[in-house]
Structures are given as C-alpha cells and as structure tokens.
Motif scaffolding. Structure first.
Motif, short mmCIF file in Angstrom:
data_model
loop_
_atom_site.label_atom_id
_atom_site.label_comp_id
_atom_site.label_asym_id
_atom_site.label_seq_id
_atom_site.Cartn_x
_atom_site.Cartn_y
_atom_site.Cartn_z
N GLY A 105 -14.57 -3.65 -13.39
CA GLY A 105 -13.28 -3.28 -13.97
C GLY A 105 -12.92 -1.82 -13.84
N SER A 106 -13.80 -0.99 -13.30
CA SER A 106 -13.47 0.41 -13.09
C SER A 106 -12.47 0.54 -11.93
CB SER A 106 -14.73 1.23 -12.81
OG SER A 106 -15.40 0.75 -11.67
N VAL A 107 -11.69 1.61 -11.96
CA VAL A 107 -10.58 1.77 -11.03
C VAL A 107 -10.65 3.12 -10.33
CG1 VAL A 107 -8.07 1.68 -10.76
CG2 VAL A 107 -9.17 0.33 -12.56
N ILE A 108 -10.36 3.12 -9.04
CA ILE A 108 -10.23 4.35 -8.26
C ILE A 108 -8.83 4.40 -7.67
CG2 ILE A 108 -11.07 5.65 -6.26
CD1 ILE A 108 -13.77 4.28 -6.63
N GLN A 109 -8.15 5.53 -7.80
CA GLN A 109 -6.84 5.69 -7.20
C GLN A 109 -6.96 6.48 -5.91
OE1 GLN A 109 -3.67 6.80 -9.82
NE2 GLN A 109 -2.12 6.55 -8.23
N CYS A 110 -6.33 5.96 -4.85
CA CYS A 110 -6.41 6.59 -3.52
C CYS A 110 -5.06 7.13 -3.05
CB CYS A 110 -6.94 5.58 -2.50
SG CYS A 110 -8.56 4.91 -2.90
N VAL A 111 -3.97 6.55 -3.55
CA VAL A 111 -2.62 6.98 -3.16
C VAL A 111 -1.75 6.96 -4.41
CG1 VAL A 111 -0.60 6.50 -1.71
CG2 VAL A 111 -2.90 6.06 -0.82
N ARG A 112 -0.91 7.98 -4.57
CA ARG A 112 0.04 8.01 -5.68
C ARG A 112 0.99 6.82 -5.59
NH1 ARG A 112 1.89 13.05 -7.90
NH2 ARG A 112 3.99 12.25 -7.54
N PHE A 113 1.49 6.36 -6.73
CA PHE A 113 2.33 5.16 -6.75
C PHE A 113 3.71 5.39 -6.14
CE2 PHE A 113 -0.38 4.25 -10.62
CZ PHE A 113 -1.19 3.35 -9.95
N ASP A 114 4.11 6.65 -5.95
CA ASP A 114 5.42 6.90 -5.35
C ASP A 114 5.32 7.14 -3.85
OD1 ASP A 114 4.08 9.32 -5.63
OD2 ASP A 114 5.87 10.46 -6.18
N LYS A 115 4.13 6.95 -3.27
CA LYS A 115 3.91 7.16 -1.85
C LYS A 115 3.55 5.84 -1.16
CE LYS A 115 4.41 11.66 -1.99
NZ LYS A 115 5.56 12.32 -1.33
N VAL A 116 3.90 5.73 0.11
CA VAL A 116 3.55 4.57 0.92
C VAL A 116 2.07 4.60 1.24
CG1 VAL A 116 3.84 3.49 3.20
CG2 VAL A 116 5.84 4.30 1.93
N ALA A 117 1.38 3.48 1.04
CA ALA A 117 -0.02 3.32 1.47
C ALA A 117 -0.07 2.34 2.63
CB ALA A 117 -0.88 2.83 0.32
N TRP A 118 -1.08 2.47 3.46
CA TRP A 118 -1.19 1.64 4.67
C TRP A 118 -2.12 0.45 4.40
CZ3 TRP A 118 -2.04 6.05 8.81
CH2 TRP A 118 -0.90 6.85 8.85
N HIS A 119 -1.62 -0.51 3.65
CA HIS A 119 -2.47 -1.63 3.22
C HIS A 119 -2.05 -2.97 3.79
CE1 HIS A 119 0.61 -3.10 0.32
NE2 HIS A 119 0.94 -1.81 0.29
N ALA A 120 -0.80 -3.13 4.19
CA ALA A 120 -0.30 -4.45 4.59
C ALA A 120 -0.28 -4.66 6.10
CB ALA A 120 1.09 -4.68 4.02
N GLY A 121 -0.14 -3.59 6.86
CA GLY A 121 -0.09 -3.72 8.32
C GLY A 121 1.10 -4.56 8.77
N LYS A 122 0.91 -5.30 9.86
CA LYS A 122 1.97 -6.17 10.36
C LYS A 122 2.20 -7.28 9.35
CE LYS A 122 3.31 -9.01 14.33
NZ LYS A 122 2.85 -9.58 15.63
#
Length: 278
Positions: free
Chosen positions: A71-88
């Motif tokens: 249940g611990s959480v790590i943040q890698c990208v701010r919520f107002d920025k685009v992250a590269w998670h979905a791809g095509k």
C-alpha cells in the motif's frame, strides 16, 4: 491511511509520499483530466519500477504513481504533467491516451508461467496463491483456458481506491480504464486478477460485492479475518457477529473484504470465508 493532494503532489498523513521523479514527461495534462489508466508493473517492487522510470536506460516510459503491494506509494510524475504510460492507445474516439489520462502502476508480476503444479514469474519466483483466470482479450501465451496471475493484496487495492477517489475529486476524472482496454491488441494489464468493476464502484461511491450490497458476519462466536484466502494464513483479528464488510475480490469460497467502521467507512482489509456471511 489519510491521503491528500497539494500542488499536484500526493501526501499521506501530512507528508509527501516518496518521490522518484521521472524525466519522461511531455507537457501539461488538460484540466479536467478525463481518464485514469490502471496498469501492473510486471516487476518486483514499486521502487524498482520507479527507478526504471528514472533510468537513462529507459527508452521512454513513466507513470504518475506506483503503488506497492503493502500500500505504499511512490510519485514519479506530477499530476498536471503528461506521463508516458499508455503508449499507442485509443479510447472514446481519442488516440494517444498519455495526453488525456493519469497513469497508475500497481506492483504486480502479472501473468505467470506454469512449472509443474506451481506458477512462476518470468524471473523464476513462485507465486503461492495465483489468481486463475483467462484474460478477456485472450491470454498472452495463447492458452485457451485459465492461467495464473499474481493476485493484488487487499491493502494495495484499498490504497489505490483511496488515491483514485482523490484524483477523481481533484482532477475531474470521468472514467477509469485498464491498459488492456485502451491497448487491447498488445497489453494485458491490470489483468483479470484486478476487479475493475468493483474498483470503479468503490471509487465512484457505490457499494460492492457480486450482488452490489454489503455483507454481515453471521456467526455468534465471530469470524476470523485472515491475511490470505485459507486457514493456513495468520489471523488478523476476530470480527464480532454483525460486523459489516464489503467484498473486494473472490478466491473460491474466500472473500477479500474491507471491514467497515461505525461510520460505514473501510477501516481494515483481509480475507474471510463466505459461509459465515449473509
């Protein structure tokens, strides 16, 4: 757990969650942000995945958050920025879901490989209690019937629910989808071990079990809440008769549940046998 969002960063119990920033971002997300995409990491831990999102060897992948099995959480990208998670990806007539969604990764090995009577990760780690199911898009190994998938621990599932509730409220998320929804020809995450219908119900305010209602402990001497689906797992506590619970997922006759407090809010998670619920 008490999550909050301040300046597009997630906080827990008044402190920022662990931050391992990824350089793989691409401008601002629109506000409101219509979608949220759930993933599994296909890896060992939240930290190992977050560090990969930061690595120079990574050719370009990231996510806003990674939630570990505890249940611990790590943040890698701010919520107002685009992250590269979905791809095509495509959904609701839109292409390239990176620019329309928040991405959350759950530490999970995903689909497993058969090894005699056991199921193992691609690294050779045995998963003792796999979730047996066939993927809705077809199994990655081409097998027609059920295969093994790593189950999501209740504490991880509940942390994701709490976090996503906040994101819905803060950023106007309208819909939660899986990577296997927006990229069905190439992705299997979060997979059949993740109860998406139940997750959406909890996030958007519904109650949950297979019938859409809560269940009550119906045994005079009380019911053991355990850490896993079976009597070999340790007892967390004894639930008194009349305790109200909300199912999260099922493994045979065993249910992963959220125990509700006097205010009707989830207070603890664990596993119980369904014979003693009504």
């Amino acid at each position: 757990m008490a999550f909050a969002i301040s300046s597009n960063q997630l906080r827990r119990d008044g402190k920022p969650v662990t931050s391992i920033p990824s350089p793989y971002t691409d401008g601002a997300l629109p506000s409101p942000t219509r979608f949220l995409v759930m993933h599994f990491t296909y890896g060992a831990s939240a930290r190992s995945s977050a560090e990969w999102f930061q690595s120079k060897a990574n050719k370009g992948s990231s996510a806003h958050l990674v939630i570990d099995r505890d249940g611990s959480v790590i943040q890698c990208v701010r919520f107002d920025k685009v992250a590269w998670h979905a791809g095509k990806s495509t959904w609701r007539g839109l292409s390239g879901l990176n620019h329309h969604s928040i991405g959350i990764e759950l530490a999970n090995w995903g689909y497993l490989n058969p090894a005699g009577t056991e199921w193992k990760t691609y690294t050779g780690l045995t998963i003792a209690h796999p979730h047996m199911a066939r993927h809705k898009n077809g199994n990655p190994n081409g097998v027609k019937g059920p295969i093994g998938w790593e189950a999501y621990p209740p504490v991880q599932f509940q942390a994701a629910v709490e976090v996503v509730r906040l994101l819905v409220e803060k950023y106007g998320v309208e819909e939660i989808v899986g990577h296997d929804d927006v990229s069905p020809d190439r992705k299997w995450d979060p997979g059949p071990a993740f109860d998406m219908a139940h997750f959406r119900s909890l996030v958007f305010g519904g109650r949950a079990d297979s019938d859409g209602v809560g269940l009550t402990v119906d045994v005079a001497e009380g019911l053991n809440l355990r850490t896993g689906p079976g009597t070999t797992f340790p007892v967390v506590r004894l639930l008194p008769s009349g305790t109200l619970v909300e199912p999260i997922e099922r493994d045979g006759r065993w249910l992963s549940v959220s125990v509700l407090n006097a205010q009707g809010q989830p207070s603890q998670t664990g596993w119980v046998h369904d014979h003693y619920l009504s």
